[in-house]
Scaffold this motif. Structure first.
Motif, short mmCIF file in Angstrom:
data_model
loop_
_atom_site.label_atom_id
_atom_site.label_comp_id
_atom_site.label_asym_id
_atom_site.label_seq_id
_atom_site.Cartn_x
_atom_site.Cartn_y
_atom_site.Cartn_z
N PHE A 200 0.81 -1.22 0.00
CA PHE A 200 0.00 0.00 0.00
C PHE A 200 0.85 1.27 0.00
O PHE A 200 0.32 2.36 -0.17
CB PHE A 200 -0.95 -0.02 1.20
N SER A 204 -2.35 2.77 -4.01
CA SER A 204 -3.34 3.37 -3.11
C SER A 204 -4.34 2.31 -2.63
O SER A 204 -4.84 1.52 -3.43
CB SER A 204 -4.09 4.48 -3.84
N PRO A 205 -4.63 2.28 -1.31
CA PRO A 205 -5.67 1.33 -0.83
C PRO A 205 -7.02 1.55 -1.48
O PRO A 205 -7.77 0.59 -1.69
CB PRO A 205 -5.71 1.61 0.67
N ILE A 206 -7.33 2.80 -1.80
CA ILE A 206 -8.61 3.09 -2.45
C ILE A 206 -8.66 2.42 -3.82
O ILE A 206 -9.66 1.78 -4.20
CB ILE A 206 -8.81 4.61 -2.58
N ASP A 207 -7.56 2.58 -4.59
CA ASP A 207 -7.52 1.94 -5.91
C ASP A 207 -7.59 0.42 -5.79
O ASP A 207 -8.17 -0.25 -6.64
CB ASP A 207 -6.24 2.34 -6.64
N LEU A 209 -8.98 -1.46 -3.24
CA LEU A 209 -10.24 -1.98 -2.71
C LEU A 209 -11.43 -1.66 -3.60
O LEU A 209 -12.42 -2.40 -3.61
CB LEU A 209 -10.48 -1.42 -1.31
N PHE A 210 -11.34 -0.55 -4.34
CA PHE A 210 -12.51 -0.13 -5.13
C PHE A 210 -12.23 -0.07 -6.62
O PHE A 210 -13.11 0.30 -7.39
CB PHE A 210 -13.02 1.24 -4.63
N GLY A 211 -11.02 -0.39 -7.04
CA GLY A 211 -10.69 -0.38 -8.47
C GLY A 211 -11.40 -1.50 -9.20
O GLY A 211 -11.62 -2.59 -8.66
N GLY A 232 -6.93 -3.05 -9.18
CA GLY A 232 -8.29 -3.01 -8.65
C GLY A 232 -8.80 -4.42 -8.38
O GLY A 232 -8.94 -5.24 -9.30
#
Length: 465
Positions: A200, A204-207, A209-211, A232
């Protein structure tokens, strides 16, 4: 004498010590066993523990610390010039490790990359240290075993609390085993956390978990094409959920109905051979299920889909899920059968006495009473489905498609973890570290499933009480 033979020798001495301790306790009271504080067997165990435990502890400690001591002695025996390079500066740590590896290879009789006489001399010195150390370890271990036996025999007396001492040792042993299991689990989780943290730092954790795109190939050069490095993970979790859901749709109804029939309706003779025959499915290797899914089920689904005008991929989530469900049926049926059979017969008789029919008794009495065990069996089946790899590789493919269509090829988290770690990998690249991040998320998903199951079990158990 190698370590295994030494352990067997200590165990043999402990057996003799047990017999000697038992006989000595009986002789101490002249055969009047009622005057002993504990049974004679406890006195035998007391002496056997004194014989075996100190000797085994010494042996384990020797095996753990001997390599470090030998390494230090060999390194200290080298002349200072051997640890300097051509410019006269000290060798870097990796060169020193390579030098010690060559010495260790010579000491163990393997082929070494160096022909330097100095290295050969150091190798011979290390071999002599290891041989001497092993001889000392054997002598000390056997001597300690004999001394421990003598100490234990000397301490035996009619009022000695041998049972209390033995039970304390067994309790400490069980606590140690539990501690090892807990520490192992903590170590696994921490390794996942640390490696995931490194991942991480680069992604990015956002990319993650939600990619919506999974393409973990990372470009090694700036002009390299076909390596997007997209991490993702949503397609992987959707694929895992889709295949697991199909498998559970197959396994839970069939397994649960089979369990109810086997436990409540089947004759004892039929149950005696039908249940083992059903449980044979659990012993079939998953690669056989994979062959069955890839060569039989998937082509059949494709032909059926084309006959009614559907576009079905040659590798589909439906084929993998169906075969995985067949594989999981024994987990649900066997565990559910056991818990349903364990419901007290008095509860059935009480229900019949109130005028309930057999089906009403099953629905209103037996099923609620067995529900905690049934939920546990289903949870085990879900965990088995989430962790399955071979069937998915052979029947569902490796394509990370974001789709809910069971006729298309998908992949799962575990399959991608295997794919990322196959072959020579750099453990500092995002591609390799992504496997640890996937494992960490999978761990939390499984943990949440366990918490939900425990909540359900507690809720229904309270209602039943």
């Amino acid at each position: 004498m190698n370590s295994l033979l030494l352990v067997l020798a200590v165990l043999a001495l402990s057996s003799f010590a047990y017999a000697a301790g038992t006989r000595r306790s009986m002789r101490a009271v002249g055969g009047k066993l009622q005057t002993l504080h504990s049974l004679p067997g406890y006195y035998g165990l007391y002496v056997a523990l004194w014989c075996g435990l100190p000797a085994l502890f010494l042996m384990v400690a020797w095996v753990i610390f001997e390599p470090s001591v030998v390494h230090s002695l060999v390194l200290a025996s080298l002349p200072p010039s051997a640890l300097l390079d051509a410019a006269g500066t000290p060798l870097p740590p990796e060169r020193v490790r390579l030098l010690m590896t060559d010495i260790a290879n010579i000491a163990s009789g393997n082929i070494s990359s160096s022909t330097d006489p100095l290295i050969a001399q150091a190798g011979a010195y290390q071999a002599s240290l290891q041989s001497t150390g092993r001889a000392i370890m054997i002598a000390l271990t056997l001597a300690l075993a004999v001394a421990g036996s003598a100490w234990g025999l000397k301490a035996i007396a009619p009022r000695m609390r041998a049972r209390n001492t033995v039970e304390k040792v067994v309790k400490v042993f069980m606590i140690a085993c539990s501690t090892v299991a807990i520490l192992t689990t903590i170590g696994i989780v921490l390794s996942l956390v640390f490696e995931s943290f490194r991942f991480f730092q680069q992604v990015s954790p956002i990319d993650f978990l939600f990619g919506l795109k999974w393409s973990p190939q990372v470009a090694m050069r700036a002009d390299q094409v076909g390596s997007s490095g997209a991490f993702g993970a949503v397609p992987l979790f959707v694929g895992t959920a889709l295949i697991s859901a199909i498998a559970m749709v197959v396994a839970v109804p069939i397994g649960l109905m089979s369990a109810i029939y086997m436990s409540e309706y089947a004759a004892p003779g039929f149950r005696a051979w039908a249940k083992p025959a059903l449980e044979v499915l659990a012993g079939i290797p998953t690669v056989v299920y994979g062959f069955f899914a890839a060569l039989t089920v998937a082509p059949a689904i494709r032909r059926w889909g084309e006959s009614i005008g559907l576009d079905v991929s040659s590798e589909s989530a439906l084929a993998a899920g169906l075969v995985m469900g067949i594989m999981i049926i024994p987990f649900v049926s066997s565990l559910s059968d056991d818990v349903i059979t364990a419901v007290p017969q008095s509860m059935r008789e009480g229900s019949y006495g109130l005028g309930a029919t057999k089906s009403e008794t099953i629905r209103r009495v037996i099923f609620p009473a067995a529900l905690p065990g049934i939920v546990g069996g289903i949870l085990l089946a879900v965990s088995r489905a989430i962790g399955e790899t071979m069937i998915v590789v052979m029947a569902a493919g490796l394509a990370a498609n974001l789709t809910a269509n069971p006729f298309e090829a998908v992949t799962t988290v575990t399959v991608q973890i295997v794919t990322l770690l196959v072959g020579d990998q750099e453990f500092d690249s995002p591609k390799t570290l992504a496997a640890f991040a996937l494992g960490l998320v999978l761990f939390f998903v499984t943990l949440i499933l366990n918490i939900i199951a425990l909540h359900v079990v507690r809720k229904y158990r309270e209602q039943y009480d």
